[in-house]
Design a protein around this motif. Sequence first.
Motif, mmCIF file in Angstrom:
data_model
loop_
_atom_site.group_PDB
_atom_site.id
_atom_site.type_symbol
_atom_site.label_atom_id
_atom_site.label_comp_id
_atom_site.label_asym_id
_atom_site.label_seq_id
_atom_site.Cartn_x
_atom_site.Cartn_y
_atom_site.Cartn_z
ATOM 1 N N GLN A 43 -1.223 16.676 11.926
ATOM 2 C CA GLN A 43 -0.161 17.358 12.044
ATOM 3 C C GLN A 43 -0.439 18.907 11.388
ATOM 4 O O GLN A 43 0.172 19.932 11.810
ATOM 5 N N VAL A 44 -1.065 18.940 10.447
ATOM 6 C CA VAL A 44 -1.563 20.226 9.577
ATOM 7 C C VAL A 44 -2.151 20.976 10.640
ATOM 8 O O VAL A 44 -1.910 21.965 10.608
ATOM 9 N N ALA A 45 -3.096 20.357 11.235
ATOM 10 C CA ALA A 45 -3.958 21.176 12.092
ATOM 11 C C ALA A 45 -3.278 21.670 13.265
ATOM 12 O O ALA A 45 -3.517 22.765 13.643
ATOM 13 N N GLU A 46 -2.429 20.994 13.889
ATOM 14 C CA GLU A 46 -1.476 21.564 14.858
ATOM 15 C C GLU A 46 -0.612 22.610 14.390
ATOM 16 O O GLU A 46 -0.419 23.470 15.351
ATOM 17 N N SER A 47 -0.143 22.445 13.295
ATOM 18 C CA SER A 47 0.883 23.480 13.011
ATOM 19 C C SER A 47 0.067 24.635 12.521
ATOM 20 O O SER A 47 0.552 25.808 12.915
#
Length: 189
Positions: free
Chosen positions: A74-78
């Motif tokens: 989620q952090v990488a996608e955001s």
Amino acid sequence: MKGGMKVLIAIIVIIALIAIPIVGTYNSLVSLELKVNSAQADIDTDLQRRSDLIPNFVETVKGYASQEKEIFTQVAESRAKLAGAQNIKEQADADASLSSALSRLLVVVERYPELKSNQNFRDLTVELEGTENRIAVRRQDYNNAVTQYNTKRRRFPSNIVASMFGFEEKPLYKAAEGAKEVPKVDFSK
């Protein structure tokens, strides 16, 4: 000859009386627009700094909590969404998404007391907190500059000059829906 010269001088005075306020208003709008652009660039700079810190932060957390793959994704996608933002609204939405993912990551961190005692983690946390504070100030500076610019371009007679020369309204930096509350981060526990 004498009467023609008086008419010519009168025409020049009338043109000057019209042109001087137009030029002044135009220059004022240009200055305010540059202030908005500069404030937006400042936001971009601090968002990039935060994005640059996040991989080190995530890697440090991964060392202690490698099973928490979903939150790392989620952090990488955001972060990727923020990097691909094309305008201030997309940037604000992506920024809110990244802040939300980071707050979920910080919840995960709470489950690992040994991580909170890691010096690298503490140093990165201080850097991230400082960057978050700078981002908040930059957003406020941007919104102040936009408000000043939009007010000037909407007031009479500036609105006439603004429409003549194509000065468009600038959007405020707004938090995405659901991002009204800032997550509380406390590593002292």
